[in-house]
Design a protein around this motif. Structure first.
Motif, PDB file in Angstrom:
ATOM      1  N   TYR A  52      -7.385 -14.103  -6.616  1.00  0.00           N
ATOM      2  CA  TYR A  52      -6.160 -14.567  -6.634  1.00  0.00           C
ATOM      3  C   TYR A  52      -4.910 -13.858  -7.425  1.00  0.00           C
ATOM      4  O   TYR A  52      -5.515 -13.235  -8.422  1.00  0.00           O
ATOM      5  CB  TYR A  52      -6.132 -16.116  -7.287  1.00  0.00           C
ATOM      6  CG  TYR A  52      -4.696 -16.705  -7.446  1.00  0.00           C
ATOM      7  CD1 TYR A  52      -4.217 -17.402  -6.430  1.00  0.00           C
ATOM      8  CD2 TYR A  52      -4.092 -16.762  -8.670  1.00  0.00           C
ATOM      9  CE1 TYR A  52      -2.984 -17.911  -6.448  1.00  0.00           C
ATOM     10  CE2 TYR A  52      -2.870 -17.214  -8.907  1.00  0.00           C
ATOM     11  CZ  TYR A  52      -2.250 -17.973  -7.811  1.00  0.00           C
ATOM     12  OH  TYR A  52      -1.247 -18.530  -8.068  1.00  0.00           O
ATOM     13  N   ASP A  53      -3.929 -13.660  -6.847  1.00  0.00           N
ATOM     14  CA  ASP A  53      -2.923 -12.787  -7.637  1.00  0.00           C
ATOM     15  C   ASP A  53      -1.531 -13.597  -7.299  1.00  0.00           C
ATOM     16  O   ASP A  53      -1.466 -14.032  -6.096  1.00  0.00           O
ATOM     17  CB  ASP A  53      -3.051 -11.389  -7.394  1.00  0.00           C
ATOM     18  CG  ASP A  53      -2.179 -10.573  -8.215  1.00  0.00           C
ATOM     19  OD1 ASP A  53      -2.099 -11.039  -9.389  1.00  0.00           O
ATOM     20  OD2 ASP A  53      -1.771  -9.451  -7.905  1.00  0.00           O
ATOM     21  N   VAL A  54      -0.708 -13.277  -8.139  1.00  0.00           N
ATOM     22  CA  VAL A  54       0.751 -13.811  -7.942  1.00  0.00           C
ATOM     23  C   VAL A  54       1.580 -12.480  -8.585  1.00  0.00           C
ATOM     24  O   VAL A  54       1.501 -12.032  -9.681  1.00  0.00           O
ATOM     25  CB  VAL A  54       0.925 -15.111  -8.538  1.00  0.00           C
ATOM     26  CG1 VAL A  54       0.712 -15.097 -10.079  1.00  0.00           C
ATOM     27  CG2 VAL A  54       2.449 -15.684  -8.291  1.00  0.00           C
ATOM     28  N   HIS A  55       2.671 -12.395  -7.771  1.00  0.00           N
ATOM     29  CA  HIS A  55       3.931 -11.484  -8.491  1.00  0.00           C
ATOM     30  C   HIS A  55       5.195 -12.042  -8.412  1.00  0.00           C
ATOM     31  O   HIS A  55       5.441 -12.804  -7.361  1.00  0.00           O
ATOM     32  CB  HIS A  55       3.780 -10.112  -7.831  1.00  0.00           C
ATOM     33  CG  HIS A  55       2.697  -9.257  -8.511  1.00  0.00           C
ATOM     34  ND1 HIS A  55       2.909  -8.029  -9.492  1.00  0.00           N
ATOM     35  CD2 HIS A  55       1.462  -9.225  -8.249  1.00  0.00           C
ATOM     36  CE1 HIS A  55       1.888  -7.493  -9.644  1.00  0.00           C
ATOM     37  NE2 HIS A  55       0.718  -8.057  -8.999  1.00  0.00           N
ATOM     38  N   ARG A  56       6.056 -11.898  -9.621  1.00  0.00           N
ATOM     39  CA  ARG A  56       7.432 -12.249  -9.484  1.00  0.00           C
ATOM     40  C   ARG A  56       8.260 -11.482  -8.634  1.00  0.00           C
ATOM     41  O   ARG A  56       8.198 -10.265  -8.494  1.00  0.00           O
ATOM     42  CB  ARG A  56       7.682 -12.388 -10.967  1.00  0.00           C
ATOM     43  CG  ARG A  56       8.986 -13.169 -11.369  1.00  0.00           C
ATOM     44  CD  ARG A  56       9.188 -12.893 -12.682  1.00  0.00           C
ATOM     45  NE  ARG A  56       8.324 -13.787 -13.789  1.00  0.00           N
ATOM     46  CZ  ARG A  56       8.523 -14.922 -13.826  1.00  0.00           C
ATOM     47  NH1 ARG A  56       9.815 -15.529 -13.321  1.00  0.00           N
ATOM     48  NH2 ARG A  56       7.728 -15.563 -14.683  1.00  0.00           N
ATOM     49  N   CYS A  58      -2.944  -6.765  -1.720  1.00  0.00           N
ATOM     50  CA  CYS A  58      -4.013  -5.875  -2.038  1.00  0.00           C
ATOM     51  C   CYS A  58      -4.990  -6.296  -3.274  1.00  0.00           C
ATOM     52  O   CYS A  58      -6.165  -5.992  -3.540  1.00  0.00           O
ATOM     53  CB  CYS A  58      -3.646  -4.250  -2.290  1.00  0.00           C
ATOM     54  SG  CYS A  58      -3.410  -3.693  -0.421  1.00  0.00           S
ATOM     55  N   HIS A  59      -4.091  -6.565  -4.449  1.00  0.00           N
ATOM     56  CA  HIS A  59      -4.880  -7.178  -5.701  1.00  0.00           C
ATOM     57  C   HIS A  59      -5.718  -8.399  -5.523  1.00  0.00           C
ATOM     58  O   HIS A  59      -6.819  -8.275  -6.319  1.00  0.00           O
ATOM     59  CB  HIS A  59      -3.536  -7.374  -6.614  1.00  0.00           C
ATOM     60  CG  HIS A  59      -2.561  -6.225  -7.088  1.00  0.00           C
ATOM     61  ND1 HIS A  59      -1.646  -6.539  -7.931  1.00  0.00           N
ATOM     62  CD2 HIS A  59      -2.945  -4.886  -6.599  1.00  0.00           C
ATOM     63  CE1 HIS A  59      -0.969  -5.241  -8.156  1.00  0.00           C
ATOM     64  NE2 HIS A  59      -1.685  -4.517  -7.078  1.00  0.00           N
ATOM     65  N   ALA A  60      -5.393  -9.194  -4.681  1.00  0.00           N
ATOM     66  CA  ALA A  60      -6.231 -10.507  -4.474  1.00  0.00           C
ATOM     67  C   ALA A  60      -7.610 -10.098  -3.953  1.00  0.00           C
ATOM     68  O   ALA A  60      -8.697 -10.469  -4.220  1.00  0.00           O
ATOM     69  CB  ALA A  60      -5.370 -11.495  -3.959  1.00  0.00           C
TER      70      ALA A  60
HETATM   71 MG    MG Z   1      -1.270  -8.117  -9.363  1.00  0.00          MG
END
Ligand code: MG
Length: 156
Positions: free
Chosen positions: A6-10, A40-42
Protein backbone atom coordinates in the motif's frame (compact mmCIF):
# COMPACT_ATOMS: atom_id res chain seq x y z
CA UNK A 1 3.57 -16.98 -1.49
CA UNK A 2 1.71 -13.71 -1.62
CA UNK A 3 2.43 -10.19 -0.46
CA UNK A 4 0.51 -6.95 -0.14
CA UNK A 5 1.59 -3.38 -0.64
CA UNK A 6 0.00 0.00 0.00
CA UNK A 7 1.26 3.49 -0.69
CA UNK A 8 -0.03 7.03 -0.83
CA UNK A 9 1.49 10.24 -2.12
CA UNK A 10 0.27 13.80 -1.76
CA UNK A 11 -0.43 15.96 -4.82
CA UNK A 12 2.10 18.73 -5.43
CA UNK A 13 2.20 21.54 -7.95
CA UNK A 14 4.96 21.74 -10.52
CA UNK A 15 5.73 18.04 -10.68
CA UNK A 16 4.88 15.54 -13.42
CA UNK A 17 2.32 12.86 -12.56
CA UNK A 18 3.99 9.48 -13.11
CA UNK A 19 1.94 6.33 -12.61
CA UNK A 20 3.17 2.92 -13.70
CA UNK A 21 6.07 4.66 -15.43
CA UNK A 22 3.70 6.70 -17.62
CA UNK A 23 3.68 10.48 -17.41
CA UNK A 24 0.00 11.40 -17.38
CA UNK A 25 -1.14 14.95 -18.16
CA UNK A 26 -2.69 16.47 -15.02
CA UNK A 27 -2.81 19.73 -13.07
CA UNK A 28 -0.68 18.23 -10.28
CA UNK A 29 2.02 15.61 -9.88
CA UNK A 30 2.82 13.68 -6.73
CA UNK A 31 5.24 14.80 -4.06
CA UNK A 32 8.11 12.49 -3.26
CA UNK A 33 11.84 11.94 -3.28
CA UNK A 34 11.80 9.65 -6.32
CA UNK A 35 9.37 10.22 -9.18
CA UNK A 36 6.67 9.44 -6.55
CA UNK A 37 5.11 6.69 -8.67
CA UNK A 38 2.66 5.49 -6.06
CA UNK A 39 1.56 2.50 -8.14
CA UNK A 40 5.11 1.17 -8.60
CA UNK A 41 5.79 1.68 -4.88
CA UNK A 42 2.74 -0.35 -3.82
CA UNK A 43 3.70 -3.10 -6.28
CA UNK A 44 7.31 -3.10 -5.05
CA UNK A 45 6.17 -3.59 -1.45
CA UNK A 46 3.84 -6.40 -2.53
CA UNK A 47 6.67 -8.20 -4.34
CA UNK A 48 9.11 -7.69 -1.47
CA UNK A 49 6.50 -8.84 1.04
CA UNK A 50 5.76 -11.99 -0.95
CA UNK A 51 9.44 -12.88 -0.74
CA UNK A 52 9.56 -12.20 3.00
CA UNK A 53 11.96 -9.30 2.49
CA UNK A 54 11.93 -5.87 4.16
CA UNK A 55 10.00 -3.04 2.55
CA UNK A 56 10.91 -0.50 -0.09
CA UNK A 57 12.31 1.94 2.50
CA UNK A 58 14.98 -0.60 3.42
CA UNK A 59 16.33 -0.80 -0.13
CA UNK A 60 15.59 2.82 -1.08
CA UNK A 61 15.88 4.90 2.10
CA UNK A 62 13.86 8.14 2.00
CA UNK A 63 16.24 11.02 1.36
CA UNK A 64 18.98 8.84 -0.17
CA UNK A 65 20.65 11.19 -2.69
CA UNK A 66 21.06 8.25 -5.10
CA UNK A 67 17.27 7.93 -5.25
CA UNK A 68 16.51 11.60 -5.97
CA UNK A 69 13.97 11.75 -8.81
CA UNK A 70 14.78 8.20 -9.96
CA UNK A 71 12.23 6.36 -12.05
CA UNK A 72 10.35 3.97 -9.80
CA UNK A 73 10.58 1.41 -12.59
CA UNK A 74 14.20 1.09 -11.38
CA UNK A 75 12.82 0.10 -7.98
CA UNK A 76 10.81 -2.66 -9.67
CA UNK A 77 13.92 -3.78 -11.54
CA UNK A 78 15.65 -4.10 -8.18
CA UNK A 79 12.73 -6.23 -6.96
CA UNK A 80 13.20 -8.48 -9.98
CA UNK A 81 16.93 -8.75 -9.19
CA UNK A 82 16.13 -9.59 -5.56
CA UNK A 83 13.74 -12.33 -6.73
CA UNK A 84 16.54 -13.78 -8.82
CA UNK A 85 18.97 -13.55 -5.92
CA UNK A 86 16.60 -15.13 -3.38
CA UNK A 87 15.36 -17.89 -5.68
CA UNK A 88 11.83 -16.69 -6.45
CA UNK A 89 9.85 -16.50 -9.66
CA UNK A 90 7.15 -13.83 -9.96
CA UNK A 91 3.77 -15.22 -10.98
CA UNK A 92 1.45 -12.22 -11.13
CA UNK A 93 0.62 -8.81 -9.74
CA UNK A 94 -2.73 -7.17 -9.15
CA UNK A 95 -3.23 -3.57 -8.14
CA UNK A 96 -5.77 -0.82 -7.65
CA UNK A 97 -5.22 2.92 -7.95
CA UNK A 98 -7.53 5.08 -5.84
CA UNK A 99 -7.89 8.61 -7.17
CA UNK A 100 -10.64 11.08 -7.97
CA UNK A 101 -8.69 12.34 -11.01
CA UNK A 102 -7.23 12.02 -13.56
CA UNK A 103 -8.69 9.11 -15.48
CA UNK A 104 -5.92 6.53 -15.59
CA UNK A 105 -7.49 3.61 -17.43
CA UNK A 106 -6.68 5.07 -20.88
CA UNK A 107 -3.04 4.54 -19.83
CA UNK A 108 -3.55 1.04 -18.48
CA UNK A 109 -1.90 -0.84 -21.35
CA UNK A 110 1.18 1.40 -21.25
CA UNK A 111 1.47 1.00 -17.48
CA UNK A 112 1.12 -2.79 -17.77
CA UNK A 113 3.85 -2.84 -20.41
CA UNK A 114 6.24 -0.73 -18.30
CA UNK A 115 5.69 -2.64 -15.08
CA UNK A 116 5.80 -5.99 -16.85
CA UNK A 117 9.09 -5.09 -18.54
CA UNK A 118 10.62 -3.97 -15.25
CA UNK A 119 9.53 -7.11 -13.40
CA UNK A 120 10.05 -9.58 -16.24
CA UNK A 121 6.34 -10.42 -16.44
CA UNK A 122 4.01 -10.48 -19.45
CA UNK A 123 1.68 -7.43 -19.34
CA UNK A 124 -1.32 -9.75 -18.94
CA UNK A 125 0.07 -10.75 -15.54
CA UNK A 126 0.11 -7.16 -14.32
CA UNK A 127 -3.40 -6.31 -13.15
CA UNK A 128 -4.18 -2.60 -12.88
CA UNK A 129 -7.57 -1.35 -11.79
CA UNK A 130 -8.75 2.08 -10.74
CA UNK A 131 -11.51 3.50 -8.61
CA UNK A 132 -12.47 6.80 -7.08
CA UNK A 133 -13.03 7.16 -3.36
CA UNK A 134 -16.60 8.46 -3.91
CA UNK A 135 -15.44 11.96 -2.82
CA UNK A 136 -14.72 10.72 0.71
CA UNK A 137 -11.59 11.22 2.79
CA UNK A 138 -8.19 12.52 1.65
CA UNK A 139 -8.46 10.90 -1.76
CA UNK A 140 -11.95 12.30 -2.13
CA UNK A 141 -10.66 15.79 -1.31
CA UNK A 142 -8.10 15.33 -4.09
CA UNK A 143 -5.18 15.62 -1.68
CA UNK A 144 -3.35 12.70 -3.24
CA UNK A 145 -3.46 9.26 -4.81
CA UNK A 146 -3.38 5.89 -3.04
CA UNK A 147 -2.50 2.50 -4.48
CA UNK A 148 -2.72 -1.06 -3.24
CA UNK A 149 -1.23 -4.17 -4.74
CA UNK A 150 -0.79 -7.89 -4.25
CA UNK A 151 1.94 -10.07 -5.69
CA UNK A 152 2.29 -13.81 -6.00
CA UNK A 153 5.66 -15.53 -6.19
CA UNK A 154 6.88 -19.11 -6.06
CA UNK A 155 10.19 -20.64 -5.10
CA UNK A 156 12.21 -21.65 -8.17
MG1 MG B 1 5.97 5.86 -2.01
Amino acid sequence: MIGIGYDVHRFAEGRPLVLGGVTIPHSHGLDGHSDADVLCHAIADAVLGAMGLPDIGHYFPPGDPDCKDISSLKILETCRDLAEEHGFRLINIDSTLIAEAPKVLPHRAAMQANIGAALGLPPARVGIKATTNESMGFVGRKEGIAAMAVAQVEAR
